[in-house]
Structures are given as C-alpha cells and as structure tokens.
Enzyme design. Structure first.
Site, PDB file in Angstrom:
ATOM      1  N   LEU A  18       0.813  -1.218   0.000  1.00 36.60           N
ATOM      2  CA  LEU A  18       0.000   0.000   0.000  1.00 36.60           C
ATOM      3  C   LEU A  18       0.851   1.275   0.000  1.00 36.60           C
ATOM      4  O   LEU A  18       1.688   1.474   0.883  1.00 36.60           O
ATOM      5  CB  LEU A  18      -0.919   0.001   1.236  1.00 36.60           C
ATOM      6  CG  LEU A  18      -1.890   1.187   1.319  1.00 36.60           C
ATOM      7  CD1 LEU A  18      -2.916   1.120   0.199  1.00 36.60           C
ATOM      8  CD2 LEU A  18      -2.571   1.238   2.674  1.00 36.60           C
ATOM      9  N   ASP A  19       0.632   2.130  -0.988  1.00 31.53           N
ATOM     10  CA  ASP A  19       1.293   3.434  -1.098  1.00 31.53           C
ATOM     11  C   ASP A  19       2.819   3.317  -1.215  1.00 31.53           C
ATOM     12  O   ASP A  19       3.548   4.264  -0.889  1.00 31.53           O
ATOM     13  CB  ASP A  19       0.930   4.353   0.088  1.00 31.53           C
ATOM     14  CG  ASP A  19      -0.565   4.652   0.121  1.00 31.53           C
ATOM     15  OD1 ASP A  19      -1.194   4.625  -0.951  1.00 31.53           O
ATOM     16  OD2 ASP A  19      -1.094   4.906   1.211  1.00 31.53           O
ATOM     17  N   GLU A  20       3.299   2.169  -1.649  1.00 33.87           N
ATOM     18  CA  GLU A  20       4.750   1.998  -1.761  1.00 33.87           C
ATOM     19  C   GLU A  20       5.212   1.703  -3.183  1.00 33.87           C
ATOM     20  O   GLU A  20       6.375   1.370  -3.409  1.00 33.87           O
ATOM     21  CB  GLU A  20       5.223   0.874  -0.823  1.00 33.87           C
ATOM     22  CG  GLU A  20       5.043   1.216   0.635  1.00 33.87           C
ATOM     23  CD  GLU A  20       5.705   0.203   1.558  1.00 33.87           C
ATOM     24  OE1 GLU A  20       6.530  -0.602   1.092  1.00 33.87           O
ATOM     25  OE2 GLU A  20       5.370   0.231   2.761  1.00 33.87           O
TER      26      GLU A  20
END
Lengths: 281, 281, 281, 281
Positions: free
Chosen positions: A225-227
């Site tokens: 997530l969000d990486e």
C-alpha cells in the site's frame, strides 16, 4: 497529425548501445525527435522517439527487425514499442470525490486516450459520467462481496479491452489478484508527499505533525500500500493557520494536477520502471 | 534604527482578548506594526509588535503592567516579551560540512545577533571560524567521553551566556541533559522533507525510494530524534538522472536556505511552539 | 454552518485603530476568528472576521453602530461589510478555451457562489454550460457591433443582479463603459507572469525570450490592458525543449489554478485594493 | 577522479546525426554517460559526454578525427570540446554587496574552477577576498575614467588568462568593448524575473507593481542591458506585507542560488546559446 514511434529499451549496460540504436533508425531513415538514456546498477535504459513519416519499415516489421539487427547483439534486452496515434484505453475508478474525475474528463482530448468506462463503489458521481457520455458501472463493495465485485471489475476491464487503470481518489484497496493483472498499469493518486503520511487521512497526519508543506504523489500500484514506484509529486506551502479542512481544499488542486501529469507521462510512454522506481524521460 | 517590542501571548481562548491587548497598547500610545492571532484546541495565541519610540511605559515596566492590567483577566496566560534591539547570543555547532556555517556567517549582520562561539567535534572548520574572528572550540566526541564533552559544551554555553544553539549540520545526537537545558532553543537542520527520511543518510533513502522532490527541514530539537516542532521546510525538484552525489550537492542549497529562514524567524520572535508544532507568525 | 461577518476597513493611520475595532466587537460579544492589518503610505487597512452566532447586534445594525462608535473617531474611513452566508452572483465570460470554465464549474460548490449566467462570443462552450444547467448567452462580437453587444452584456448582468464578473480566458477587450460599472469586480486571468509579456500571445513571447519559468496572473480589470491590480500569480519551470504548444498545454493548469485562487480570495472578501495593488489578507 | 570529454555540436539538421556521433564514439570505445539533443529552426544541437578512461584517442586527436570522420559529412557544423578535469579560470566582478561573492567563494571547491582574481569598483569587499586568499583589484570607476579602467580590467583578465567572468552584483554597465571580448562568457545576475523589471531598482519596481512573486535571473551579458540569453531563473512568493527592504532581503537568497546554478551549468559545459536563448542540457 504525423505519427511517431516510441521505443523503450532496457538491457545490460555495454559500450555502443546508443550507436547501435541510432544507426538502426538512421539506416531506415527514422528522424529521431527525442532520445534519452539512463544507466543504473550497470543496466542501460533508453527512450527514443522517431517520425514514422519517411520511416522505411512498416509498423509490424519494426520489432522483428530491431530484435534481429540490434537487440540480439545486446544482453538481457527488453523492449516496448508504441505508436503515438494509437489511443490507449483507460478505465477510471472513483468513489465520492469529484475533483480528479472532473479534471481528467475536462482534459480528455489533450490525452489522446479513450475512456470506455468509469467504475465506482458509490453512485454519487454517476451524473458526471453521464454528462460526459461515459458508461458508469456501480459496483458497491462490502467486506463480504469484495472478491466477487473485483471479479466483476476484471470482467469489465477485459470486456472493454482496458490498457490501464486510473484510481482517481478511489477509496478501496485493490486486491493482489487485480493488481497482478495490471503490473505498472494502475496509477494511483495519494494525497500526501510520500513516503510521508501513507495510509488513511494524510491531511490529518500532516496537520498534526505541523508540516509547512503538503504534497500529493502519483504512483503505480503494487501490492504494498502506497509503496509503488513514484511517477510524479508536487507540493504546496501551508501554514499553521490552515485548518485540516483548508489543507483538504488546497490539496485537491495538487492531487488533480499531479495525477494528470502522471497520466500524461504514462500515455506518452515516457516512463520506464526499474526496481521500485520510475525513470521519467 | 528605532526599537520595537514583541509580545508573545498564549492563554485560554475567551472573548475579547485582542481588544484587551490592543487597548492596553493604545492606552500607552504603542503604535502596533504587526498583529497576528491563532486559535487551536480552544487556546489563544498572539504575537503583537509595537514601536517603543513614543510608548508611555519604560521597558522594565511593561511586563508588570501588562500582567496587572491584562493577563490577570485572562486564564492560563503565558507571555514572553522581547525588544528588537537586544542581540541574542547564538552558538553554532558544526562537524565537517561547511555550507551552512558559511551561509550563517555571511549573513551574520542581517540577523541582529551575536555569535560568541563555534563548537565542533572536528577541527576542519576552524579556519573559517578564524577568518570570521569567532572563537572555535574543538571538542572531539567518542562513545567514551560523550558525557564529559557535553558537560564542557554546557559550560561553554553558560560562560558565553548563549541564548540559543544552531546545529549547522552537526553530526552528533545531543543527549537529553543538554536538550532539556534549551527547550525550543536548539535549532537543527535535517536534510530531508520530514517526516520522510528521518535518521541517517536521508539522500540515500530518497534516491532509493525514487522520490521526485527532495527537501530540507529545520526544527527545534527534542529528545525524539528528528521529531521536534518543524519551523521551516523547502523542497527542490529532482529526477532519476540525479545521482546520490548530485542530490547531496543540490540539497546543500536547500539546507542552508531553510536553516537561515528558521534562524531568522527565531531571532525575530515570530515563533510560538504548542504541542509538537510551531506557529510562525 | 454558522455565519460570520467580514469587515474591510481603510482609513488614515493613527494610534489605536485596532483597539477601537476590537473593543467594538468585544462590546457586542463578537468572537474574532481572523484579524489582519496593513499600513502603507500612512494609510491603515484592516480585515476582521467574527462569528455572528452570539453577536449582540442584528446584521442591519452593524454598519450604523460601527460608524457611530468607531468610524467617526477615525479619518477618511471607508468600510465594507459582508456576511459569509450571502452567496455572491458571479457571471462568467468565455470564448473558446474550456479549461478555466470547466475548473470553475467543477468547484462551484466550494466557492459559496451562484452562477446565474455564462456569456460568450462563441458557441463552442455552450454544451458545457448546458451540462451544468447554467444559462448561456451567445453574443458574437464584431468591430461593428461591439458597443451594441456590450450594452446587451450590461443588461444581462443587471437583470441577473450580478455582483462580479470572471473573464475565464475571454478573448475580447472590454470597453471602458463596462469596466467602470464594475470597479475591482472584474477578474481576469492573463497567461503570463505579469508585467512580463502583456498583450497577445504571451506563450509565444515567452518561448522567443527563452525564459526558464512561465507564469499566470489573475488581476482586476482596469482600463489599462493587463495592468490592473494583481490578485494572484503562480509559475512553472520549463526548458528549451518545451515547444510553444507544450508551454500552452502546461500553462493551462497554471491559468485555471491561479484564476480559481483569485476567485476564492475575492469571494471570501480577503482583498482590499489600494492604488494599483491588492492586499490579500 | 576519472576524466570525461564533453562535445557541444551545432549543425544543420539532417537525418542520422546522432547515429554518426555515437558511432564515432563507439568506434574508439568512448562510453557515453550523457547524451542530449535539441532541434530548433531546422538546426540541430547536441551535447554528449563520455569517459576518457578507455577512450582510444588521445585528447589532442579528438577534434581533428571528429572533424574528419563526422563533421565534414554534416553542414554548417560548429563544435566545442571540453575536458572535465580542466579547471576554467573565472574572474569575479563585485561592487558592495557581499552575498553572491560569499556564496561563490564558499562553494569554490564544488565548481572545479580557479578564481585568479576579483575586480571591484569599491574597496569594501577586499577583506573577504583576503580571507579567501584571492588577489583583489580595486579599480574605482568614474564617468571620466571609465574607458581607462575598463582597459585595466581587460589587461588583468588577459594577464590572468581568464576564461569567463561572473558579475556578482557588479553595479556598473560594461562597455561594448569588454563585452565583445567575452561573447557568452560574462554571466550576470539580475535581481528580477526578466523580462519583468529590467534596469535599476527592480525590487522597487516589483513593490510598486504589487507582484505576488519576485524572481532573479542569470544571463549572459550582451550589449543590450538585461536582454542577453537567460541561463537560469527562480522565484519566491511574497505578499503585500513585505516591504521593499524585505523584498531585498529575501531576494538575496534567490540571487545567490540562481547565479550559482548558472555558473555550475556554464562550468559543466551544459549550455549552448542560439539566437538570444540558451539550451541547458
């Protein structure tokens, strides 16, 4: 409008790659309009764009000839060939926030894309889709039906031959099954300057930390997530007098501009991903 | 140059605080040149600056009169009074990097400060101190002698009546003992856009994460590393073609400018800290 | 949503103005949420915003009481009083470019305004007006009929009780007659960083001059072309590799964001004009 | 430190230039680390940088071989060849303001240059020159002696074999005679966002116009004042509350950073000038 070809090349670094590629294009009278290269970890990356107007090869011949005459003399080569007059098909996923959706639809013509469908877990933005004449699919997601709904999403994407997906403030986490079908082809906009403030409520996090600058980040979606690989970021100066509500208001302009630049770079085939990074040529 | 007074006020929010403060100043013919307020969590914060030229109170009378006539009618009031012609004494801590030190010394006159000493755990910057005629104290720090060296630092700061400390790329973590002696009076520059990339080697972290923008953050030092109240931040756009070495080179300009703005705001008494945040008026 | 009052004050500078204003508000239990002042050329300017929730005066009483109790003790006073729940009526003038129009309409709710009509000298944007349900008036302008068409524009503005006008890339120069009816009430967006590149084709001018940064400027319209008081500006970095077409593409995002901020500041009564400048509080 | 060669090429645009240049370098085993091209007005511009480590030609052979094997097959070709380990000699001209001078001297090492002398029409900065161990020549200029003083300047520049000149807030207008001796080799910093506010007192002009953003511009000096090819620009947001004095203070940071970037680009041979523009690769 004249058409151009874009070739993205990744291979093991060695002497003379640029000479080989440009000589190949010169041989068939391809007039180069853009050429960019990057070397990292002993790997070589190149983006080259040339005019098809007087080019001596048919479109369907290019890849084979290039592999025969150039790629086979290099090592671990990976190439992607695109034509600028092919309009990629982009699906948009939304929830309730309208600012990114409006912005994308308003600049639709500038992108040279087709938008065959909009998918949402809420109905509120359906009127916008209608106003722009784009099919809207309402797929409400609950904990219980998530797998089933994602299956329907996948079927819709397949049926409409979607090339890439834009999450325009879509407030659901995609499952691994869907992400793996579109590697480096799902573009998200996160409303913070990543890696600061990943996850939920980044403006609240920013307010509480007392930062003097807020940001937005567009990235390819991976299973972390969000990486995923960052495509584009931008920031705006704020002060202690800006409430969370005010940060959200100002942040919307960041989000839509950053997302639109990411889409532009993706559609114009300016991006090569490597490890967890992007090279934006 | 005419002198001004600056009053920083924190108190419980209630009706009429601005009226009380401004009426007090009007009563003694204080011409207000700056007035700013902020309310957060039902607390009221104000910075007011007025001319001393025709002010009807002597400097030493102001605080007492204000407490009698204004503060006692408010709740949980905390005030700080400063005069713009008082030159605060600033100590600089450095290690090996010269860019922030040079920048501070070059603009020394603009700050209205005194710099009685520079302290370093390395000798390399001593010639710069000498060129500017500022006493330089070399206190090399090892794991073994750290407590002893900090004791010497404290003695030097006390002896030179230092008001606040600037860590101009000082590469040692201060101990709690020293930090607690200078609450909100030690200014650090961290070479990232906090809270992204705290700790060591932030440019390496930024390069590996593939961010499109780098930053620098100046903050007050607390006992939590790189987590103190942020005073100022700024950023610069970078690309994949910038090596770590290039990020470091470009980042130096960010660091020195951001640190200098933080010092300017501190010296001009523009900052009130609350919780872990700053209000920069 | 609770309502607030905003008072904009201009007067001769003298001692104690802030005390008088804030004491007046405190007397009637007006809780101040914003207060800003500015002094220039011995003139004093103030913006103060307070809650009406517990305020002891009726809306219609405020102005009279303020004049009686405060303004008459000052000199050359000019005041403007606004209430945040009054929705000002904004007319939009457009030609062919859609980006600013789309952006304004998409954020319509955020502004707390009404848009009773859109006026255009071209028909191309009429479908957008229809999609948003806003009356669209097509008034084609030629050299011959310009005076007549402006008369019709004025009648429409009057009939719809328009408070202020936004020129959203409207490509006609307004006549003095129309401008004088709306002093500091016509907001234009110019696609350059004024005062650089006034007049026609600013992106062409920018390209030919070889600037490294382009900009957009929103200003109040006066009878001097592109010379009115500047409300807001912003810029974007460009390079020699950006063609004029590319500058135009990138500039559109600047234009729409800068115009939207100017409208926001105007609607929120943050602006006082003085001489040929704005103070944006 | 390994050395690199940089070749700047301008010629008539035609098919296959990149192929010819890169094949030439590949033939002699030159590993390309940077390659950039630009086409404008049917003219072709290229910057290519390669490692000398394993390069098969001696430095003195490169130009001749390149002309023989590549340039003669092109049209209207102009080339410049540089080596990264050659330290160009830079003269600095100053008047009274110290901020740019300090900034240049503080980062001297980062530039890979030599600074054989500083020339000034005032004595005030001589101590800084001394602190850095650089010869300082005081040549006071009056209307009467200007021609004579410029003659002395020229002799000093010649005697010290100066390659290029930096005007670090030098407040005299150079005569045509001097400018023509150093075409595109005199770098000036102007304290405005050109073409806005050329000439004297740009911060006063900016204040009076009420701009919301100030800037600084570094450009090559031509005989037209402040109209030479722009190398670099940057800006900072200001507000009505910033006095002229405050604009000057904030502008100094812009000036020194923008000038330093221009010098960096010049020294690293990143710049090709064409017409009145720069291409900064």
């Amino acid at each position: 409008m004249s058409a151009f070809a874009i070739l993205l090349i990744s291979c093991q670094d060695q002497l003379g790659i640029a000479a080989k590629v440009t000589s190949f294009l010169a041989k068939y009278e391809g007039n180069i309009v853009d050429i960019d290269q990057h070397v990292e970890d002993n790997k070589y990356f190149m983006r080259v764009k040339w005019s098809l107007t007087e080019f001596g090869l048919q479109r369907h011949e290019i890849k084979e000839k290039f592999e025969l005459e150039v790629a086979k003399t290099l090592s671990k080569t990976e190439i992607h060939l695109y034509f600028t007059d092919a309009k990629p098909k982009m699906a948009i996923f939304v929830s309730k926030a309208s600012h990114c959706l409006f912005d994308i639809l308003a600049r639709q013509d500038a992108y040279q894309i087709e938008i065959p469908l909009i998918i949402s877990n809420h109905q509120v933005l359906e009127p916008i889709a209608k106003a722009f004449g784009i099919p809207f699919f309402y797929l409400p997601i609950t904990k219980e039906n998530k797998a089933e709904m994602e299956q329907k999403q996948l079927e819709l994407l397949k049926k409409h031959q979607v090339d890439f997906v834009v999450l325009a403030r879509y407030m659901q986490i995609l499952s691994e099954a869907l992400i793996c079908k579109f590697p480096n082809k799902i573009i998200n906009i996160h409303h913070s300057f990543l890696p600061a403030f990943p996850g939920a409520k980044p403006y609240h996090q920013a307010f509480n930390r007392g930062v003097k600058i807020i940001g937005a980040t567009s990235h390819y979606v991976t299973t972390k997530l969000d990486e995923g690989p960052i495509i584009e970021q931008d920031v705006a100066r704020v002060s202690h007098s800006d409430s969370i509500k005010e940060l959200i208001r100002q942040g919307k302009d960041l989000e839509k501009i950053v997302l639109s630049r990411a889409i532009y770079n993706h559609v114009n085939r300016k991006i090569i991903t490597y490890k967890n990074k992007t090279f934006v040529f």
